[in-house]
Each structure stands twice: as C-alpha cells, then as structure tokens.
Enzyme design. Structure first.
Site, PDB file in Angstrom:
ATOM      1  N   ARG A  45      48.331  36.755  48.436  1.00  0.00           N
ATOM      2  CA  ARG A  45      47.317  35.943  49.107  1.00  0.00           C
ATOM      3  C   ARG A  45      47.205  36.450  50.535  1.00  0.00           C
ATOM      4  O   ARG A  45      48.031  37.238  50.998  1.00  0.00           O
ATOM      5  CB  ARG A  45      47.683  34.459  49.108  1.00  0.00           C
ATOM      6  CG  ARG A  45      48.887  34.135  49.961  1.00  0.00           C
ATOM      7  CD  ARG A  45      49.259  32.660  49.897  1.00  0.00           C
ATOM      8  NE  ARG A  45      48.267  31.814  50.552  1.00  0.00           N
ATOM      9  CZ  ARG A  45      48.344  31.420  51.828  1.00  0.00           C
ATOM     10  NH1 ARG A  45      49.351  31.790  52.584  1.00  0.00           N
ATOM     11  NH2 ARG A  45      47.435  30.627  52.354  1.00  0.00           N
ATOM     12  N   ASN A  93      46.664  35.341  54.715  1.00  0.00           N
ATOM     13  CA  ASN A  93      46.671  34.287  55.725  1.00  0.00           C
ATOM     14  C   ASN A  93      46.211  34.935  57.030  1.00  0.00           C
ATOM     15  O   ASN A  93      46.181  36.155  57.148  1.00  0.00           O
ATOM     16  CB  ASN A  93      48.063  33.682  55.870  1.00  0.00           C
ATOM     17  CG  ASN A  93      48.035  32.334  56.552  1.00  0.00           C
ATOM     18  OD1 ASN A  93      46.958  31.757  56.786  1.00  0.00           O
ATOM     19  ND2 ASN A  93      49.204  31.819  56.885  1.00  0.00           N
ATOM     20  N   TYR A 119      46.307  24.542  65.670  1.00  0.00           N
ATOM     21  CA  TYR A 119      47.485  25.123  65.020  1.00  0.00           C
ATOM     22  C   TYR A 119      47.504  26.631  65.199  1.00  0.00           C
ATOM     23  O   TYR A 119      48.553  27.249  65.345  1.00  0.00           O
ATOM     24  CB  TYR A 119      47.470  24.756  63.538  1.00  0.00           C
ATOM     25  CG  TYR A 119      48.598  25.356  62.733  1.00  0.00           C
ATOM     26  CD1 TYR A 119      49.927  25.019  62.989  1.00  0.00           C
ATOM     27  CD2 TYR A 119      48.332  26.261  61.715  1.00  0.00           C
ATOM     28  CE1 TYR A 119      50.949  25.565  62.252  1.00  0.00           C
ATOM     29  CE2 TYR A 119      49.358  26.814  60.965  1.00  0.00           C
ATOM     30  CZ  TYR A 119      50.664  26.460  61.239  1.00  0.00           C
ATOM     31  OH  TYR A 119      51.674  27.016  60.499  1.00  0.00           O
TER      32      TYR A 119
END
Lengths: 165, 347
Positions: free
Chosen positions: B224, B226, B317
C-alpha cells in the site's frame, strides 16, 4: 479515541482465584473488600516498598493467585510488569486506575522518565526541553510519550492543562 | 533491472539530493483520485505497477549510496534506531534471506548470493562488501543479521510477531521515518502503535487492516502507499530529532516552497516470513520536491486538489498547518481545472 490508551475496568473481586493479593499506592483499599484479600496500601507502605516486595513474594507463589493493582497508571503497569516477569498470565492480574490524574512521561529526545507529571506541558528533568505529553501510552515503557512542544518556533508554548483522563 | 547509482547525495545539512528526470517519472505518486481519504488500500505486491518503482520486490534507485550513508550516520548517533527483541532471531534470518534473494534476483549486476547449504556468500558491489558467513550463526556476521542486511537496503523495516490474534511490533531498522518512534512503540500491538492516527480508528480502518494482515499468506506479499509532506529532502524526520527538523517548517515562503517542500511517499510492503511466521513491514520512502513533481502535469493538478480539500484533522496530523496555504497557492498555478486521468501513473 486513542487506541494505545488502556481502558480500566472498575475494581472487581475475581472469584476464580484461590488466593488474593491487592496492592495500591492509595491510602485505602476499596470499601467492602472480601476478607480473603490480603492488602498492601500506601497507609503502611510506600509504592517503592510494594514494588520491591513483589518479585521475591511472587516467586514463592503457585497458580491460583489473583493480583490486583490499584493506583496511578505508572504504578499499576509497574506491578503488571513484575507479575508478567514472575510468570503470571493476563487473566491473573487486574489493573484499576485510581487517585490523581498524573502520568509518567518518557522524553523522546533524551529518554529520561519523569514521574508524577500533572499537566499536558512539562519540563524534561533530563534535557530541559519543554515537552507536550502526547496521549500515546506504552505498556512496555509504562509511560506516555513526551515530545518538545516548541521545536518549530522556540518559545511558542501553549498553556499547560490538567489531564482529563 | 537498470540501476544507475548517483554518487552519495545528502539528505541533511545542505540537502544536495535531487531527482533526475528518470527518477521523477518513476515516482510512486499516491493519489488515485482528486480527493483523499483513508482506506485499507492494500493490493498484491507483484513485480510491475504504474511506474518503475514497482518493478522490483524491494526497489532500489539512484539514491542508494546516499541513503545507506544517511542510515549509517543515524545509527552512529542513535544505536536504538535498530533494535530487535531476542525472541525474533528466526525473523532476523528470514529477513536476511528474503532481502538477499530479492536483491540478487532483481539487481544481478550489483548483488550476488551463492548458497551452499548453510555456507553463504554475499557480494554487494555498490558498497564493496564481500561476506562469507554461516546461515543461522550470528557470530559469522559483523553485526546481527537483521541489522546487517537492512543497512544495505533503502527504506525502513519493522518486524511484527503474530500471537493472540494480534501483531506486535518487536523489532525494526527505522532511520527515515515520518514522525514515529521505534524505541517508544516497541512491544505495542497493532491498534496501540496506530493510536495517534486521527479518524481512521473510527472508520474501522485498523480493524479491517489487522484482520487482513493476520491472514497474510506465505509467498503472497501485499503493498500500500502512505504519504505526508516534509520540508527539505530529509530522511530522518524522527520524533527523537524533532528539534533539528521542526524549525524547517517555519522557513517555507511563497518564493522557496517549490524547492523546499517535498511530497513524501512510503511504498509499504508486508511479507509473511517462513520460519518465524512473523511479518516483515517494509517502508520505502521517496521524496520529491514540488518543483520536480509539477513537471508531471497530471500530478500537479491532482496534488493541488487533494491538499486544498484535505480534512483539517488530517492536515494537522501531517504537520501542514503552518504552510498549507502557501502550498495550495503554489500548486493552484499548475491546475487549469482539466479532468485528471484514472490511475496514479503519469500521462
């Protein structure tokens, strides 16, 4: 919602045990305690004395013991670590948080531990950095994560607040 | 596979690291749509994908020498960036075998592995290493097996032990991370080490991801992507060194944002390990300056829309509040409102 933060059940007597030991860094054990439960409280022993007593004591115990720890987060997780090292399993140790909302804080920068921190902003006793206490708890270190709060702009420090949980 | 290594560039100090035209075209751009939200975006990790960054099982690129040198410097300053709990010794050897086999297969001109029973011979030509050792005997290597091999590969790695229907992070080589601490998180369960991530717990992302990973099969790795943003091409954005890189966030201006601001993408791979039944988590970090990224028109348009419309909690974040308007204004000049094509690859 923060998933590294433990959730504590209220104190409850565990009838599956054959023997019961309750330790707390608070002055008094829970009211109406089952008379089979041995207790060590802050009225008679310091937290350090209780933590020093446990390892040799637990080494003499056989299965069937239930160990209850009640008190600050740092204290109950210190007890838990001692119990695990003595071979006790998760279902044999019960942790309950009680007393003032204070935290043990790990400084990410110098790895110093600070006990009994009462506010969200605190000064590291090791390197002097002004730390923000993140709501991120390590059972392994038995501490919350502290990270310098004004690293981006020195002196830009929010007002300290008490912990809400 | 083609691998043209540059002399070591720096990812600190004067930040000499730059991407060649070829490195820009192979960048693993992370956004399949113009709007970003969390998802369990895992897919089988097989050779081949939208760009050449997906062609190898463990991708190396032109920055190999500089990244290995940066890792060595981080470890010299802070040895705890590499730590493995003693019960994971089988996972250490699993990792060494997997990485050596993969590199020797994908990059035969650079790496050679010869196995004769337990007598192994490893040659790493770019780093000028020629090592004979006994597989399974840690004393036959100059340092523990996990550290030995991960010093020679781009990207961070963590080791997860699987027990009690959960995963526990109990080892790693973490020198190029996006603001998380291996030393603090060591020993945590899957949900615990993801504790600080906003919104995703509520969306059930971690429950689904954990259920998926517990069933991860041998020989069927998954991947995946990020992403976050980093000021300057700095690999080591650790909490430990936040006082060193935090001040960079106040230096972004409309004049320098294209040069200074980098999109940081992690190509994350998850592989079941054969002896230990643990999981190796690879976190391969790519940094691209905005002025490099906008040379691909599709990526410039899409990144503008993603960052403009990002949820404020996510923007916080990812450390953006100080400079988000500067980035969005910069990228707006490259967004003519035209539709973007499906997929993440360049047009």
């Amino acid at each position: 919602m923060n998933k590294s933060r433990p959730i504590y059940a209220p104190f409850q007597f565990d009838p599956s045990g054959a023997r019961h030991l309750l330790v707390t860094d608070q002055p008094d054990p829970p009211a109406d305690l089952n008379t089979n439960v041995q207790t060590l409280t802050a009225r008679t022993h310091t937290a350090d004395a209780i933590l020093a007593f446990l390892p040799p004591h637990l080494a003499t115990q056989t299965t069937g013991l239930r160990l209850y720890a009640i008190g600050s987060e740092a204290f109950v997780w210190d007890v838990n670590a001692i119990a695990l090292a003595a071979g006790m399993g998760a279902g044999e140790v019960h942790l309950t948080r009680a007393g003032p909302l204070i935290r043990r804080v790990y400084c990410t920068h110098c790895q110093t531990m600070a006990d009994d921190v009462a506010t969200t902003i605190t000064q590291c006793p090791g390197c002097g950095a002004t730390l923000e206490v993140r709501d991120h708890f390590s059972r392994h270190h038995r501490a919350f994560m502290g990270v310098q709060v004004d690293a981006e702009a020195p002196g830009e420090i929010p007002a300290p607040e008490g912990f809400r949980s | 596979m083609d691998l043209n290594l540059k002399p070591a560039e720096t990812f600190r100090g004067n930040f000499s690291a730059q991407n060649s035209e070829a490195a820009i075209r192979r960048f693993p751009f992370p956004f399949p749509d113009d709007l970003y939200m969390y998802s369990v975006n895992m897919e089988p990790h097989e050779r081949g994908g939208p760009t050449a960054a997906y062609d190898a099982i463990f991708d190396l690129d032109e920055h190999y020498l500089g990244e290995c040198a940066d890792r060595a410097q981080v470890l010299a300053d802070d040895p705890k960036r590499c730590q493995v709990m003693p019960h994971l010794i089988d996972a250490e050897w699993d990792t060494l075998e997997l990485l050596m086999e993969s590199l020797a297969t994908d990059y035969p001109a650079q790496f050679t592995l010869t196995r004769n029973g337990d007598a192994w011979h490893w040659i790493n030509r770019p780093l000028a290493l020629d090592q004979r050792f006994t597989f399974g005997d840690a004393a036959s290597l100059p340092c523990p097996p996990f550290e030995y091999i991960t010093r020679q590969v781009q990207g961070d790695f963590t080791l997860q032990d699987q027990r009690d229907n959960d995963l526990f992070i109990e080892g790693g080589m973490v020198t190029s991370q996006a603001d998380w601490s291996l030393n603090f998180d060591a020993g945590m369960s899957f949900r615990q080490w993801h504790g600080p991530v906003p919104l995703a717990h509520e969306a059930g992302v971690f429950d689904r991801a954990l259920a998926y990973l517990l069933r991860l099969q041998l020989g069927k790795p998954v991947r995946r992507l990020n992403w976050t943003l980093t000021v300057n091409p700095r690999l080591d954005t650790s909490p430990e060194n936040y006082p060193k890189w935090g001040p960079d966030r106040t230096t972004v201006t409309p004049e320098n944002v294209g040069h200074k601001l980098c999109l940081r993408v992690e190509l994350q791979t998850l592989t079941r390990l054969p002896r230990s039944n643990g999981i190796l988590f690879g976190i391969r970090c790519y940094l691209i300056r905005l002025e490099e990224l906008v040379r691909v028109e599709k990526w410039a348009r899409r990144l503008h829309r993603v960052l403009r419309d990002l949820h404020p909690d996510l923007a916080a974040y990812k450390g953006m509040p100080r400079y988000r308007p500067i980035i969005v204004d910069y990228l707006a000049a490259f967004d003519d409102g035209a539709p973007t094509s499906p997929g993440t690859g360049p047009d």
